[in-house]
Scaffold this active site. Sequence first.
Site, PDB file in Angstrom:
ATOM      1  N   ARG A 263       0.817  -1.214   0.000  1.00  0.00           N
ATOM      2  CA  ARG A 263       0.000   0.000   0.000  1.00  0.00           C
ATOM      3  C   ARG A 263       0.850   1.263   0.000  1.00  0.00           C
ATOM      4  O   ARG A 263       0.293   2.361  -0.023  1.00  0.00           O
ATOM      5  CB  ARG A 263      -0.891   0.015   1.228  1.00  0.00           C
ATOM      6  CG  ARG A 263      -2.345  -0.388   0.972  1.00  0.00           C
ATOM      7  CD  ARG A 263      -3.014  -0.373   2.313  1.00  0.00           C
ATOM      8  NE  ARG A 263      -4.433  -0.215   2.335  1.00  0.00           N
ATOM      9  CZ  ARG A 263      -5.303  -1.214   2.445  1.00  0.00           C
ATOM     10  NH1 ARG A 263      -4.898  -2.461   2.442  1.00  0.00           N
ATOM     11  NH2 ARG A 263      -6.590  -0.959   2.549  1.00  0.00           N
TER      12      ARG A 263
ATOM     13  N   ARG B 179     -21.663  -0.538   2.147  1.00  0.00           N
ATOM     14  CA  ARG B 179     -21.028  -1.614   2.913  1.00  0.00           C
ATOM     15  C   ARG B 179     -21.097  -1.334   4.413  1.00  0.00           C
ATOM     16  O   ARG B 179     -21.276  -2.243   5.213  1.00  0.00           O
ATOM     17  CB  ARG B 179     -19.575  -1.769   2.469  1.00  0.00           C
ATOM     18  CG  ARG B 179     -18.907  -2.961   3.088  1.00  0.00           C
ATOM     19  CD  ARG B 179     -17.637  -3.314   2.355  1.00  0.00           C
ATOM     20  NE  ARG B 179     -16.527  -2.531   2.837  1.00  0.00           N
ATOM     21  CZ  ARG B 179     -15.296  -2.583   2.306  1.00  0.00           C
ATOM     22  NH1 ARG B 179     -15.066  -3.329   1.248  1.00  0.00           N
ATOM     23  NH2 ARG B 179     -14.335  -1.876   2.801  1.00  0.00           N
TER      24      ARG B 179
HETATM   25  P1  AMP Z   1      -8.470  -3.514   3.955  1.00  0.00           P
HETATM   26  O1  AMP Z   1      -9.395  -4.568   4.429  1.00  0.00           O
HETATM   27  O2  AMP Z   1      -7.429  -4.035   2.990  1.00  0.00           O
HETATM   28  O3  AMP Z   1      -9.161  -2.296   3.440  1.00  0.00           O
HETATM   29  O4  AMP Z   1      -7.623  -3.030   5.246  1.00  0.00           O
HETATM   30  C1  AMP Z   1      -8.261  -2.474   6.388  1.00  0.00           C
HETATM   31  C2  AMP Z   1      -7.284  -1.597   7.150  1.00  0.00           C
HETATM   32  O5  AMP Z   1      -6.153  -2.379   7.578  1.00  0.00           O
HETATM   33  C3  AMP Z   1      -6.669  -0.433   6.371  1.00  0.00           C
HETATM   34  O6  AMP Z   1      -7.508   0.700   6.360  1.00  0.00           O
HETATM   35  C4  AMP Z   1      -5.375  -0.193   7.140  1.00  0.00           C
HETATM   36  O7  AMP Z   1      -5.607   0.492   8.349  1.00  0.00           O
HETATM   37  C5  AMP Z   1      -4.955  -1.618   7.493  1.00  0.00           C
HETATM   38  N1  AMP Z   1      -4.088  -2.205   6.430  1.00  0.00           N
HETATM   39  C6  AMP Z   1      -4.369  -3.282   5.636  1.00  0.00           C
HETATM   40  N2  AMP Z   1      -3.371  -3.537   4.789  1.00  0.00           N
HETATM   41  C7  AMP Z   1      -2.413  -2.602   5.040  1.00  0.00           C
HETATM   42  C8  AMP Z   1      -1.145  -2.308   4.480  1.00  0.00           C
HETATM   43  N3  AMP Z   1      -0.644  -3.031   3.469  1.00  0.00           N
HETATM   44  N4  AMP Z   1      -0.448  -1.257   5.005  1.00  0.00           N
HETATM   45  C9  AMP Z   1      -0.926  -0.533   6.011  1.00  0.00           C
HETATM   46  N5  AMP Z   1      -2.125  -0.732   6.570  1.00  0.00           N
HETATM   47  C10 AMP Z   1      -2.870  -1.754   6.101  1.00  0.00           C
END
Ligand code: AMP
Length: 192
Positions: free
Chosen positions: A88, A133
């Site tokens: 990310r 969602r």
């Molecule tokens: P997601 O389900 O992929 O949208 O992830 C939910 C939350 O987890 C994000 O809003 C971040 O706070 C954290 N997160 C997930 N993947 C990452 C990543 N690669 N780097 C940093 N934070 C992450």
Amino acid sequence: MNIILLGPPGAGKGTQAEFIKEKFNMAHVSTGDILRQAVKEQTDLGKEAKSYMDKGELVPDKVVIGIIEERLQQEDTLSGFMLDGFPRTIVQAESLDSMLNELSSKGKGDRKIHHVVYLEVPEQELVNRLHGRAQAEGRSDDTEEVVKNRIKVYFDQTSPLIDFYDQMGLLRRINGLGAVADITEQIFSVIG
Ligand code: AMP
């Protein structure tokens, strides 16, 4: 085959990941899922991550890089993996690159990335989807303010990866608007 799913929050990465996993039988590695599980279990990792997640901020690079480093050592990723929600940031992408080179040089399977599937969705559509969602799932990071922040964080910190992977010749652009099944078809035709 090893792939990365890239796209803003609400682009449909999780949905498409399920179809890709089913067809290509690869290990599905979602940092969001791993972090949410840690929060639920109230582990040290979960306690550290929660405050960032609740605000829609990114968890620090070194934390998520550590998660991926550990996950990619596991056997099931040897025959192919799909990274969903990682990398990310540019720092994460560069770490991933050196991590994969190191694993390959140790003879631990074919560890290069073959495709970066980029799901493209206009910003207004993302806002609408994330609100839908929020109502359906009740995720604590889907409130209006947090949704806005997650989208901002994506444009600031994650969208530079589009050029990064384009320059490596790995980017596969997919139109993320339209029927779910049509999007899945587009993805299969590009990576299949
Ligand atoms: P997601 O389900 O992929 O949208 O992830 C939910 C939350 O987890 C994000 O809003 C971040 O706070 C954290 N997160 C997930 N993947 C990452 C990543 N690669 N780097 C940093 N934070 C992450």
